[in-house]
Structure formats: C-alpha cells, structure tokens
Design an enzyme around this catalytic site. Structure first.
Site, PDB file in Angstrom:
ATOM      1  CG  ASP A 109     -28.975  34.407 -20.980  1.00 20.90           C
ATOM      2  OD1 ASP A 109     -29.035  34.554 -19.742  1.00 20.90           O
ATOM      3  OD2 ASP A 109     -29.454  35.225 -21.785  1.00 20.90           O
ATOM      4  CD  GLU A 141     -32.308  48.335 -24.619  1.00 25.46           C
ATOM      5  OE1 GLU A 141     -31.269  49.016 -24.514  1.00 25.46           O
ATOM      6  OE2 GLU A 141     -33.453  48.817 -24.583  1.00 25.46           O
TER       7      GLU A 141
END
Length: 252
Positions: free
Chosen positions: A140, A26
């Site tokens: 990221d 998540e």
C-alpha cells in the site's frame, strides 16, 4: 444485524488513557485518530477496528501489530499499545506528523526534476529494503502512506501488509494483481507510480491532447528504462536491491 460505524468524538477518552483530538482517516478495516496519551502527554495514533467483527479484520489487526513489533526502524512508526474496548481491537502507534508529496507539490509548490525525483525514491527504497529484508511486503505504498518530516522519509500504515510466506487472496483485476500481490514486485510497481507523480510535478503541457508518460516526460534513457521495469512494462525487478543500484546509476 447491521452495525453503523460511530467514530469517536473529539474529547472521548479511550481505554482510560487516550484522549481523541481529531479523526485522521478511515480504511476498509479501521478508523484512525490523533489522540493524546494522558500518561506521557505525547500525541499518538489510535487505530480502531471497524465494529463488524470478522475473522479477516481481526487477523489484519493482529498481523499489523506483529509486523510493527518486528520492524524496529526509526522511519517506521512504533507500536506502543494494543487493547480491546468492548471486544473491538485497538492499536496505538507513534504519530508521524509530516508532509505527503501531494502537500509538498500542490501546497508548498515543490517540483522534482529527474535527479531530484530519483534521489527521493532512493530515500524511500532504503526503508522498503529494510521491510522486505524482514520478510514483509507493504502492498500500500501510496502517496498518503509516504510522508516527510524535516527531510526524512517515513513509511506508514501496514494495514494491508503481508508476510512474504503468505498465500495470495483472490485478485480479480490486473491492477489488483500488480498492487496487491504478495511479492516484492507489488511494492516496486506502487513506487513506480510514486516516481511518476514526482516527475509530473515539473511537467508543463504544451498541448491539450493527453499522451502517455513516455511521450510527455523528458527523461534520460536510463530513467525511462528503470520506470518501465518498475511499472512491469519490461522485465520486472525481482528485488529492491537491484532497483536501488539502477536508481543510483540514474543519479550519477
């Protein structure tokens, strides 16, 4: 109204086609699952946008889909499908079942000396160079998003990626500016920490006192120079191409 996130349960069939098998993770924008595509009998990744419908989240999903369509590379997941369920956007992507560096080091007990670490970095750089060449910065490149399958590196999760022509959002801390700036330097900085993680796999402390990586790691002058530039302690690299050349020199 406050929405409470209710992730899909195992066995749920999404969009009449994708049967959820497990929850993968998540993030701030979405929840990811491993699912079985009942039409092809293949495992896929389904990414469900969080229920709070903000323009920022919807734009992020649309941008990620656009990027994955643009990036046609065997070491980047393919986008298979995009659809809405009750107004909630979903993406369906190729499932890359591999090991992260964390798994390889802590579970499979692999270690990386200077040459091995820089060789692995060179493999990652080839994929990142392709991403940058298409006008995209990943932003990221953490350990969970770089996986290895049968010795081949894959770069995952473009949820925070941006096109290089986009403007920076407000970045409040130095670390945010180093990691999230819409510039190729942010990916290089993140890969500097990835490289440090590899190098520490073969480090054995000789005393309890914690020191800086420059004091703890036994590195060649060339390797130290590359790392300092990646971490923006010295003049930062302006391109992955320049970095790749220096990495190749360290590997000689």
């Amino acid at each position: 109204m406050i929405f409470i996130e209710k992730p899909y349960r195992e066995g749920t069939v999404v969009n009449g086609r994708y049967t959820i098998e497990a929850r993968l993770g998540e993030g701030s924008y979405g929840i990811t699952y491993v699912a079985r595509d009942e039409e092809t009998n293949q495992l896929v990744v389904v990414k469900q946008m969080k229920r709070t419908k903000t323009k920022k989240r919807i734009a992020s999903f649309e941008r990620e889909a656009l990027m994955l369509r643009k990036l046609n590379h065997p070491q980047i997941p393919k986008l298979y499908d995009m659809f809405d369920v009750r107004g909630i956007p979903h993406l369906v992507m190729e499932y890359i079942d591999g090991d992260t560096i964390e798994t390889l080091i802590f579970e499979k007990k692999q270690t990386y000396g200077e040459k091995e670490a820089f060789s692995l970095l060179a493999d990652v750089l080839r994929v990142v160079q392709y991403i940058h060449a298409h006008g995209i910065v990943h932003r990221d490149l953490r350990i969970p998003n770089i996986v290895f399958r049968n010795g081949i590196v894959y770069v995952l999760d473009f949820g925070l990626a941006r096109f290089l022509y986009e403007k920076n959002e407000r970045l409040f801390t130095l670390e945010q500016r180093l990691r999230r700036s819409i510039h190729v330097k942010s990916d290089i900085y993140a890969l500097g920490h990835f490289l440090l993680f590899l190098l520490y796999s073969s480090y054995e402390p000789t005393e309890d006192k914690e020191k800086s990586w420059e004091d703890e790691l036994s590195l060649s002058i060339e390797a130290r120079h590359v790392l300092r530039r990646m971490l923006q302690l010295d003049l930062p690299y302006a391109s992955v191409e320049r970095l790749a050349r220096d990495v190749a020199y360290v590997m000689k």
